[in-house]
Each structure stands twice: as structure tokens, then as C-alpha cells.
Write a protein that holds these residues in place. Structure first.
Motif, PDB file in Angstrom:
ATOM      1  N   ARG A 127      -6.067  -1.787  -9.001  1.00  0.00           N
ATOM      2  CA  ARG A 127      -6.124  -2.746  -7.897  1.00  0.00           C
ATOM      3  C   ARG A 127      -7.559  -2.990  -7.449  1.00  0.00           C
ATOM      4  NH1 ARG A 127      -1.966   0.613  -7.520  1.00  0.00           N
ATOM      5  NH2 ARG A 127       0.142  -0.230  -7.293  1.00  0.00           N
ATOM      6  N   ASP A 128      -8.451  -2.094  -7.845  1.00  0.00           N
ATOM      7  CA  ASP A 128      -9.867  -2.224  -7.509  1.00  0.00           C
ATOM      8  C   ASP A 128     -10.630  -2.825  -8.691  1.00  0.00           C
ATOM      9  OD1 ASP A 128      -9.367  -0.910  -5.076  1.00  0.00           O
ATOM     10  OD2 ASP A 128      -9.628   1.062  -6.030  1.00  0.00           O
ATOM     11  N   PRO A 129     -11.785  -3.455  -8.450  1.00  0.00           N
ATOM     12  CA  PRO A 129     -12.583  -3.986  -9.558  1.00  0.00           C
ATOM     13  C   PRO A 129     -12.993  -2.890 -10.531  1.00  0.00           C
ATOM     14  CG  PRO A 129     -13.337  -4.886  -7.460  1.00  0.00           C
ATOM     15  CD  PRO A 129     -12.354  -3.785  -7.128  1.00  0.00           C
ATOM     16  N   GLN A 143       0.834  -1.203   0.000  1.00  0.00           N
ATOM     17  CA  GLN A 143       0.000   0.000   0.000  1.00  0.00           C
ATOM     18  C   GLN A 143       0.866   1.249   0.000  1.00  0.00           C
ATOM     19  OE1 GLN A 143      -3.618   0.150  -0.061  1.00  0.00           O
ATOM     20  NE2 GLN A 143      -2.883   2.146  -0.749  1.00  0.00           N
ATOM     21  N   GLU A 197      -2.061  -9.171  -7.876  1.00  0.00           N
ATOM     22  CA  GLU A 197      -2.885  -8.059  -8.364  1.00  0.00           C
ATOM     23  C   GLU A 197      -2.994  -8.076  -9.890  1.00  0.00           C
ATOM     24  OE1 GLU A 197      -2.024  -4.800  -4.793  1.00  0.00           O
ATOM     25  OE2 GLU A 197      -0.638  -4.972  -6.491  1.00  0.00           O
ATOM     26  N   HIS A 237      -9.357   5.753 -11.779  1.00  0.00           N
ATOM     27  CA  HIS A 237      -9.521   4.376 -11.299  1.00  0.00           C
ATOM     28  C   HIS A 237      -8.174   3.759 -11.010  1.00  0.00           C
ATOM     29  CE1 HIS A 237     -10.002  -0.062 -11.916  1.00  0.00           C
ATOM     30  NE2 HIS A 237     -10.972   0.163 -11.051  1.00  0.00           N
ATOM     31  N   ASP A 238      -8.075   3.071  -9.891  1.00  0.00           N
ATOM     32  CA  ASP A 238      -6.890   2.298  -9.538  1.00  0.00           C
ATOM     33  C   ASP A 238      -7.165   0.847  -9.923  1.00  0.00           C
ATOM     34  OD1 ASP A 238      -4.886   0.785  -8.203  1.00  0.00           O
ATOM     35  OD2 ASP A 238      -4.667   2.336  -6.669  1.00  0.00           O
ATOM     36  N   GLU A 255     -10.523  -9.321 -14.161  1.00  0.00           N
ATOM     37  CA  GLU A 255     -11.519  -8.269 -14.359  1.00  0.00           C
ATOM     38  C   GLU A 255     -11.660  -7.915 -15.848  1.00  0.00           C
ATOM     39  OE1 GLU A 255     -13.651  -5.912 -12.166  1.00  0.00           O
ATOM     40  OE2 GLU A 255     -13.674  -8.063 -11.795  1.00  0.00           O
TER      41      GLU A 255
END
Length: 221
Positions: free
Chosen positions: A105-107, A6, A132, A102-103, A139
Motif C-alpha cells: 500500500r506504500d510506494p 486500515q 490500491e 514492505h506493505d 509503482e
């Protein structure tokens, strides 16, 4: 995400924000060679809409729009996307370009089977763990329509910067403030599991030069 991961992700986001602020349009206006290749692949496949991940200030997203595609461009740098939006308006393609911070790492905030094609130039080899990266490709698979094409590029372990600079583990090395996950061929093949792997093309880019692979794979119908 582990604390160290992180911290690296947050540091890289800050670094890219400050880089785009200090160097607007840092990659120029001309489309990358991988984007030109991707447009040909997408057109042959009958694609109409393209999702670009890691679009930055938008030289490739704008090229896709000028070529007649509808483009959804994402990046974790709001500064880069602001520059993209301004350029789209100046070039008269604003109606064909949508942007979203948008990152990866997120959906992805998209429905299943909702896009025809996906493009990512050196996005997968950012400071992402192997876990990741696999989640991101999952995704991409989810949002692609059957028969959709995915074209991406990554720096690989034959690159001069592999093993140089600060090591973060998992084949991630930081040099000049930029952290890169260098791919080996096993990772490329693993990410193509369940896809048709159409091509792995080696090429050079930049003055170092950077050593990259351009990967083209298709989601089975």
C-alpha cells in the motif's frame, strides 16, 4: 485509507505473521508453476534482476536465485522474510537475495527504472482495494525498466470462494481468516492499460481448487 480498510489491513498482517510462525515454510520448497513460467519469460527478455512482491517465506525468490537472477524480495511479514533469509543462506544463494519488509500500500522504496522484472504470486488479490491495486501497478510501472516484464497471478470471480465468507466490499471476501480480492477480466484489462498484455492464462492450484489467472504483461519501450 478508510478506517475499515486500515483495520482489515492490520488484521491481515497479524494473521499472516501468526500463520508463518505456526507453519514455517508452509508452501514447501518447490517453486510454484507461475514462478517457473516467469523465469522463462524473464530470461527470454534478458532480465538479470527480479523484484518479487509478497515473497512470503521465499520458495519462488529462492528459485529465481538458483536460476541465476538477483532477487529483491519483499513482504509485509517479517517472519516470512526471516525464514527466506535463513533458507537462502542454507542454499548458498544468500549473496543473490535481498529482503525488505514492505506493505504494498506504500510506494516502493526503489528508484525509477531500476529493475528488469517483477513477479507477484497472489499478492495483488490480497485485501487490497481496487484503488490500491491500481496504485501498486503504477509503482511497478515506475520501477520497471523499459521492456521489462511483469508476471502476476490472482484468484478470479470464477473461484469457488468468490461470494463466500465475510464480504468486505469491492469484491473482497474473507474465508478461513484470509481476505481475497477476486478479479474480474475488466480489472485485468484496466491494469494492462499502457502495457503490452502478452497473456492471460487460466489455471487451478491447490485442493479446492483455487481458480486463478496468470497474467504476463510487458512495459513498452
Amino acid at each position: 485509507m478508510a478506517g475499515s480498510e486500515q483495520e482489515l489491513a492490520d488484521a491481515q498482517r497479524r494473521h499472516w505473521q501468526s500463520t508463518y510462525t505456526a507453519h514455517p515454510g508452509m508452501y514447501g520448497e518447490q517453486a510454484s508453476d507461475p514462478a517457473v513460467h516467469a523465469a522463462s519469460v524473464f530470461r527470454t527478455a534478458g532480465a538479470r534482476d527480479v523484484l518479487e512482491l509478497g515473497a512470503g517465506h521465499g520458495r519462488d525468490a529462492l528459485y529465481f536465485a538458483r536460476e541465476g537472477f538477483t532477487v529483491q524480495a519483499t513482504d509485509f511479514s517479517a517472519t516470512g522474510l526471516e525464514q527466506l533469509h535463513e533458507a537462502a543462506r542454507a542454499q548458498g544463494v544468500e549473496e543473490r537475495v535481498a529482503t525488505a519488509v514492505h506493505d504494498v500500500r506504500d510506494p516502493l522504496a526503489l528508484p525509477d527504472a531500476s529493475v528488469d522484472a517483477v513477479f507477484a504470486h497472489m499478492l495483488l488479490c490480497m485485501a487490497l482495494s481496487t484503488k490500491e491495486i491500481h496504485a501498486l501497478v503504477g509503482e511497478i510501472r515506475r520501477v520497471l525498466r523499459p521492456g521489462g516484464a511483469f508476471v502476476y497471478t490472482v484468484r478470479h470471480t470464477g473461484d469457488a470462494h468468490y461470494g463466500a465468507g465475510t464480504a468486505h466490499g469491492d469484491d473482497i471476501f474473507e474465508h478461513g481468516g484470509f481476505a481475497v480480492h477476486f478479479f474480474d477480466r475488466d480489472l485485468v484489462d484496466a491494469l494492462a492499460d499502457g502495457w503490452v498484455l502478452d497473456e492471460v492464462h487460466a489455471f487451478d492450484e491447490g485442493g479446492l481448487p483455487r481458480r486463478l489467472w496468470r497474467v504476463t504483461q510487458t512495459l513498452t519501450r
